[in-house]
Write an enzyme that holds these catalytic residues in place. Structure first.
Site, PDB file in Angstrom:
ATOM      1  N   GLY A 254       0.761  -1.240   0.000  1.00  0.00           N
ATOM      2  CA  GLY A 254       0.000   0.000   0.000  1.00  0.00           C
ATOM      3  C   GLY A 254       0.786   1.280   0.000  1.00  0.00           C
TER       4      GLY A 254
ATOM      5  N   GLU B 119       4.095  -6.777   1.748  1.00  0.00           N
ATOM      6  CA  GLU B 119       3.549  -7.135   0.435  1.00  0.00           C
ATOM      7  C   GLU B 119       3.485  -5.932  -0.502  1.00  0.00           C
ATOM      8  OE1 GLU B 119       0.349 -10.443   2.186  1.00  0.00           O
ATOM      9  OE2 GLU B 119      -0.346  -8.480   1.522  1.00  0.00           O
ATOM     10  N   PRO B 120       4.603  -5.323  -0.815  1.00  0.00           N
ATOM     11  CA  PRO B 120       4.561  -4.147  -1.694  1.00  0.00           C
ATOM     12  C   PRO B 120       4.353  -4.557  -3.153  1.00  0.00           C
ATOM     13  CG  PRO B 120       6.831  -4.734  -1.255  1.00  0.00           C
ATOM     14  CD  PRO B 120       5.978  -5.701  -0.465  1.00  0.00           C
ATOM     15  N   GLY B 121       3.502  -3.824  -3.849  1.00  0.00           N
ATOM     16  CA  GLY B 121       3.325  -4.061  -5.284  1.00  0.00           C
ATOM     17  C   GLY B 121       3.738  -2.817  -6.040  1.00  0.00           C
TER      18      GLY B 121
ATOM     19  N   CYS C  93     -13.909   3.958 -28.073  1.00  0.00           N
ATOM     20  CA  CYS C  93     -15.212   4.605 -28.184  1.00  0.00           C
ATOM     21  C   CYS C  93     -15.846   4.845 -26.819  1.00  0.00           C
ATOM     22  CB  CYS C  93     -16.124   3.734 -29.047  1.00  0.00           C
ATOM     23  SG  CYS C  93     -15.344   3.352 -30.604  1.00  0.00           S
ATOM     24  N   GLU C  94     -15.174   5.594 -25.985  1.00  0.00           N
ATOM     25  CA  GLU C  94     -15.687   5.993 -24.670  1.00  0.00           C
ATOM     26  C   GLU C  94     -14.991   7.297 -24.322  1.00  0.00           C
ATOM     27  OE1 GLU C  94     -16.459   3.696 -21.495  1.00  0.00           O
ATOM     28  OE2 GLU C  94     -16.624   1.798 -22.570  1.00  0.00           O
TER      29      GLU C  94
ATOM     30  N   TYR D 117      -0.010  -1.884 -12.196  1.00  0.00           N
ATOM     31  CA  TYR D 117      -1.431  -1.780 -12.534  1.00  0.00           C
ATOM     32  C   TYR D 117      -1.607  -1.165 -13.925  1.00  0.00           C
ATOM     33  CZ  TYR D 117      -1.537  -2.779  -7.585  1.00  0.00           C
ATOM     34  OH  TYR D 117      -1.311  -3.375  -6.354  1.00  0.00           O
TER      35      TYR D 117
HETATM   36  C1  LIG Z   1      -3.027  -5.264  -3.743  1.00  0.00           C
HETATM   37  C2  LIG Z   1      -2.474  -5.864  -2.532  1.00  0.00           C
HETATM   38  C3  LIG Z   1      -1.157  -5.573  -2.139  1.00  0.00           C
HETATM   39  C4  LIG Z   1      -0.271  -4.610  -2.884  1.00  0.00           C
HETATM   40  O1  LIG Z   1      -0.705  -3.301  -2.818  1.00  0.00           O
HETATM   41  P1  LIG Z   1       0.242  -2.124  -3.380  1.00  0.00           P
HETATM   42  O2  LIG Z   1      -0.551  -0.907  -3.143  1.00  0.00           O
HETATM   43  O3  LIG Z   1       0.476  -2.395  -4.799  1.00  0.00           O
HETATM   44  O4  LIG Z   1       1.487  -2.169  -2.564  1.00  0.00           O
HETATM   45  C5  LIG Z   1      -0.664  -6.206  -1.016  1.00  0.00           C
HETATM   46  N1  LIG Z   1      -1.417  -7.064  -0.301  1.00  0.00           N
HETATM   47  C6  LIG Z   1      -2.685  -7.373  -0.635  1.00  0.00           C
HETATM   48  C7  LIG Z   1      -3.453  -8.329   0.180  1.00  0.00           C
HETATM   49  C8  LIG Z   1      -3.254  -6.781  -1.759  1.00  0.00           C
HETATM   50  O5  LIG Z   1      -4.520  -7.062  -2.092  1.00  0.00           O
END
Ligand SMILES: *Cc1c(COP(=O)(O)O)cnc(C)c1O
Length: 419
Positions: free
Chosen positions: A239, A273-275, A344-345, A373
């Site tokens: 997050g 859990e960084p994305g 077309c939006e 994303y």
């Molecule tokens: C989406 C998600 C993440 C990653 O979130 P980011 O904002 O990309 O860091 C981590 N844990 C869980 C459970 C998620 O659903």
């Protein structure tokens, strides 16, 4: 910091000129930087040094096998949210004992596959899921290592569509019922309660919501301990926000400071859990202007990328910096334009009234901060082919997903015998 910079007036990805890639594979395409992926992983790793923390990359942000493998080679585990993502993590070479399976609606098939794969933990989000997993584990004669995802009822102050930690959100076990359900989980014979998990949202630009959630988690852990129930790990979710515009979010070091302050003395292992934080800045979307349309009140730059390729502006009103691939000369006047796609939006609009230097037909532009994303959320809406992804390393680049072909697109459908 990232590795997309102008060199001699041309945007480069590391040492690769972006026009060279466009020349080789056409536009639009995603382009990722190995050095940026590795750097972001290292920055986070350094920030949490001294803590026993496992960084599990949330692969939904960018699930290309080459991206996952780049991070896995540095020691990252994976956070997955579907059976498909679990297969991707395994195929990319993430060891099973570094994989966490999250998500509010895992099917029995997905749970069974996760159990059979021997992953680190399955983060359970409801009582029916506990029961399902318990039964599956007993039928196999194993104990399923689980985390229980609790909902700390904290407002992350982020976009409505990506906030996940308020009680009205669908995620996690409701805070007031968490102790009772944790007790229940700890007593189920097919389950091993290994962890408690939280994840309060995405693109957080303040630390206070993290601090609130982690403090609540701390209280919960301590009160459970006093009852003789202890967990070996705490999963803190992802997050942390990244800069899409000039507003810098908290640094990984500040974020780690909050973790130390709130949970540092509890012992046990932490899972992060960084994305977005790992992938976002490590990618750009490169597109070419098809037409410039002069309206009475607006000028539209119509480019060959659409909302099916990058949906964030349409879905979250997200801002992406737009860089002309040919660097404008100093002092070039800027004029407001709408940068739009061919779909077309009206939602297919990347930027409204954005001050940009003059852009013409055929000019290349890059949408910055598109590594997370972006491709992962793309679709073939309007029957537009999925676009290629390229990974750069130094002066080398590889196509890590080729452009889909029309044959592949048409071949995916079936016409029933009666037609
Ligand atoms: C989406 C998600 C993440 C990653 O979130 P980011 O904002 O990309 O860091 C981590 N844990 C869980 C459970 C998620 O659903």
């Amino acid at each position: 910091m990232n590795h997309f910079q102008y060199v001699n007036g041309i945007l480069h990805a590391e040492a690769v000129p972006v026009p060279a890639v466009a020349e080789a594979i056409g536009t639009p395409f995603y382009c990722y930087s190995t050095a940026t992926l590795e750097r972001h992983f290292q920055v986070l790793k350094d920030a949490v040094s001294g803590l026993d923390a496992l960084i599990c990359y949330a692969i939904k942000a960018n699930s290309n096998l080459a991206v996952i493998r780049t991070l896995a080679a540095r020691g990252a585990g994976a956070d997955v949210v579907s059976g498909g993502e679990l297969r991707r993590a395994l195929a990319a070479g993430v060891p099973a004992d570094r994989i966490v399976f999250s998500g509010v609606g895992k099917t029995p098939d997905e749970l069974a596959f996760a159990l059979d794969s021997g992953i680190l933990e399955i983060n359970v989000e409801s009582e029916p899921e506990l029961e399902e997993l318990n039964a599956l584990a007993l039928a196999r004669g194993v104990r399923a290592p689980i985390g229980l995802r609790v909902n700390p009822d904290v407002d992350a102050h982020t976009h409505e569509k990506i906030t996940t930690g308020r009680k009205e959100d669908k995620f996690g076990i409701e805070w007031t019922r968490a102790p009772q359900i944790l007790r229940r989980a700890a007593a189920m014979p097919g389950l091993e309660l290994a962890s408690i998990a939280v994840h309060i949202g995405s693109q957080l630009t303040e630390l206070a919501p993290f601090a609130d959630a982690f403090r609540r988690l701390r209280d919960l852990v301590l009160s459970l301990r006093s009852e003789g129930i202890s967990v070996r790990r705490l999963d803190l979710g992802g997050g942390l926000g990244i800069p899409y515009d000039d507003q810098p979010p908290p640094t990984p070091a500040d974020y780690a400071g909050v973790i130390r302050e709130t949970l540092g003395d509890l012992g046990g292992r932490l899972v992060l859990e960084p994305g977005r934080m790992l992938g976002g800045n490590a990618g750009i979307l490169v597109s070419r202007g098809i037409y410039v349309k002069e309206g009475e009140t607006r000028r539209f730059v119509i480019c060959d990328a659409g909302m099916n390729d990058l949906v964030r502006p349409a879905m979250y009103s997200a801002f992406h910096t737009i860089l002309p691939v040919a660097e404008p000369a100093p002092g070039t006047p800027l004029a407001p334009v709408d940068v739009v796609g061919p779909i077309c939006e009206s939602a297919d609009t990347f930027a409204k009234q954005r001050p940009l230097p003059p852009l013409g037909r055929g000019d290349l532009i890059a949408f910055a901060t598109a590594g997370a994303y972006g491709a992962a959320m793309s679709s073939i809406y309007n029957s537009r082919l999925l676009i290629p992804e390229v990974l750069v390393k130094g002066d080398d680049f590889a196509v890590v997903r080729p452009r889909q072909t029309y044959e592949e697109m048409l071949g995916a459908d079936r016409i029933p015998a009666w037609l």
